[in-house]
Design an enzyme around this catalytic site. Structure first.
Site, PDB file in Angstrom:
ATOM      1  N   THR A  93      44.936  34.700  29.393  1.00  0.00           N
ATOM      2  CA  THR A  93      45.398  35.756  29.677  1.00  0.00           C
ATOM      3  C   THR A  93      44.168  36.543  28.998  1.00  0.00           C
ATOM      4  O   THR A  93      42.804  35.781  28.506  1.00  0.00           O
ATOM      5  CB  THR A  93      46.755  36.510  29.126  1.00  0.00           C
ATOM      6  OG1 THR A  93      47.264  36.239  27.655  1.00  0.00           O
ATOM      7  CG2 THR A  93      47.406  35.677  30.290  1.00  0.00           C
ATOM      8  N   LYS A 133      39.509  35.371  29.552  1.00  0.00           N
ATOM      9  CA  LYS A 133      39.038  35.147  30.626  1.00  0.00           C
ATOM     10  C   LYS A 133      38.103  35.040  31.042  1.00  0.00           C
ATOM     11  O   LYS A 133      37.191  33.986  31.624  1.00  0.00           O
ATOM     12  CB  LYS A 133      40.159  35.922  32.259  1.00  0.00           C
ATOM     13  CG  LYS A 133      41.212  36.013  32.710  1.00  0.00           C
ATOM     14  CD  LYS A 133      42.050  36.908  33.015  1.00  0.00           C
ATOM     15  CE  LYS A 133      43.950  36.720  33.006  1.00  0.00           C
ATOM     16  NZ  LYS A 133      44.114  37.579  34.221  1.00  0.00           N
ATOM     17  N   ASN A 162      41.480  32.220  34.506  1.00  0.00           N
ATOM     18  CA  ASN A 162      42.897  32.577  33.227  1.00  0.00           C
ATOM     19  C   ASN A 162      43.496  31.399  33.295  1.00  0.00           C
ATOM     20  O   ASN A 162      45.043  30.704  33.128  1.00  0.00           O
ATOM     21  CB  ASN A 162      43.474  32.851  34.531  1.00  0.00           C
ATOM     22  CG  ASN A 162      44.325  32.588  36.808  1.00  0.00           C
ATOM     23  OD1 ASN A 162      43.858  31.612  36.640  1.00  0.00           O
ATOM     24  ND2 ASN A 162      45.838  32.804  36.550  1.00  0.00           N
ATOM     25  N   ASP A 213      45.160  34.140  39.438  1.00  0.00           N
ATOM     26  CA  ASP A 213      45.385  35.910  40.418  1.00  0.00           C
ATOM     27  C   ASP A 213      44.690  35.829  41.461  1.00  0.00           C
ATOM     28  O   ASP A 213      45.366  36.695  42.294  1.00  0.00           O
ATOM     29  CB  ASP A 213      44.630  36.319  39.155  1.00  0.00           C
ATOM     30  CG  ASP A 213      44.395  35.979  37.835  1.00  0.00           C
ATOM     31  OD1 ASP A 213      46.059  35.941  37.028  1.00  0.00           O
ATOM     32  OD2 ASP A 213      44.269  36.536  37.047  1.00  0.00           O
ATOM     33  N   GLY A 228      40.853  50.898  40.678  1.00  0.00           N
ATOM     34  CA  GLY A 228      40.655  50.049  38.827  1.00  0.00           C
ATOM     35  C   GLY A 228      38.910  49.645  39.222  1.00  0.00           C
ATOM     36  O   GLY A 228      38.291  49.575  40.502  1.00  0.00           O
ATOM     37  N   ALA A 229      37.637  49.280  38.232  1.00  0.00           N
ATOM     38  CA  ALA A 229      36.859  48.503  38.312  1.00  0.00           C
ATOM     39  C   ALA A 229      37.035  47.178  36.790  1.00  0.00           C
ATOM     40  O   ALA A 229      35.413  47.116  37.117  1.00  0.00           O
ATOM     41  CB  ALA A 229      35.669  50.141  38.170  1.00  0.00           C
ATOM     42  N   GLY A 261      54.057  43.803  39.956  1.00  0.00           N
ATOM     43  CA  GLY A 261      53.117  42.426  40.000  1.00  0.00           C
ATOM     44  C   GLY A 261      53.599  41.476  39.645  1.00  0.00           C
ATOM     45  O   GLY A 261      53.446  40.590  39.257  1.00  0.00           O
TER      46      GLY A 261
END
Length: 278
Positions: A64, A68, A89, A104, A127-128, A237
């Site tokens: 996690t 990564k 991951n 992922d 998000g970025a 998620g």
């Protein structure tokens, strides 16, 4: 006499919240594999020395944040998704060195399919960061031809936009509060847990299809509540977590996330039950 590697663990910082041990224990129970799967708090500075100190009894690691990117640098090979995202991951240990995978991406693509998002034309990603990068690749894997990336600082999404040619998709970047460009088939939120976008969330929810939020703690999130106010679907998620873990099991058992394990339907069912348990 040497025995086959049988130890696995999830590493990260923080790590106490991880549900990976219960997921993997359920899978290996169905497969009748006497493997150990634990957890360990490891920060980025200590990652290199920590994995290099592991003895031959270790088969691999689930990783996690914030490990990564460090794992991607240390791996001797990367699968396509790890190469595109620069994130690993899943760390498969071998005599030659560690092989890196990013499950992922496949986990999120499978979650989209589970939620009925199939052959989408356009997907919006909020998000970025590293997770947003995986979300963009997952959107392409799901069949999207256009991916719109919304970020607080659009310039931070420049590396994501550069993936368009490799993925064969049109990637558009805009500020989170910029007027909406067009409706999309689904939205993937890859923002920190608890992010509250205020009225921007209500505007997004009105034309953004079902929401898949990678967060699974503190549900419903402010984004999920905005989608519910708009009468839309909002998913946490957990499905992504489940499916990326199944792909990790494929890697640890057979070395290939694209090849199913034996009795995979039973494995997935057991993992789902374990995930939903207290």
């Amino acid at each position: 006499m040497l025995t086959a590697p049988r130890r696995l663990a999830v590493w990260g910082d923080p790590i106490a919240h991880s549900r990976s041990p219960r997921l993997h224990a359920a899978a290996y129970g169905v497969l009748e594999l006497d493997w150990e799967y634990g957890r360990r708090q490891v920060d980025e500075a200590g990652f290199d020395s920590a994995w290099r100190s592991l003895d031959p009894d270790w088969r691999g690691l689930s990783l996690t944040m914030p490990l990564k990117h460090a794992a991607a640098r240390d791996a001797i090979s990367l699968d396509d998704d790890a190469r595109l995202t620069g994130a690993v991951n899943t760390f498969l240990l071998s005599e030659d060195g560690p092989r890196g995978f990013n499950t992922d991406v496949g986990g999120l693509a499978r979650a989209l399919d589970e939620f009925g998002v199939r052959e989408p034309h356009a997907i919006r990603v909020l998000g970025a960061g590293a997770t947003a990068t995986s979300a963009v690749v997952a959107a392409a894997r799901a069949g999207a031809r256009t991916v719109e990336v919304r970020a607080r600082r659009p310039e931070a999404a420049a590396p994501i936009a550069a993936l368009g040619d490799d993925l064969g998709v049109a990637i558009q970047v805009a500020a989170l509060d910029q007027p909406l460009l067009a409706p999309v088939d689904a939205t993937i939120a890859a923002l920190p847990g608890g992010t509250d976008l205020g009225r921007v969330a209500d505007d997004l929810a009105s034309v953004s299809g079902p929401l898949v939020d990678v967060v699974y703690g503190g549900w419903p999130t402010p984004l999920a509540r905005a989608w519910e106010r708009a009468g839309g679907e909002a998913h946490d998620g957990l499905a992504m977590l489940l499916h990326q873990a199944l792909l990790q099991v494929r890697v640890f058992v057979g070395g290939d996330p694209g090849v199913a394990v034996e009795r995979e339907a039973e494995v997935l069912a057991a993992m789902r039950t374990a995930l939903m348990g207290d």
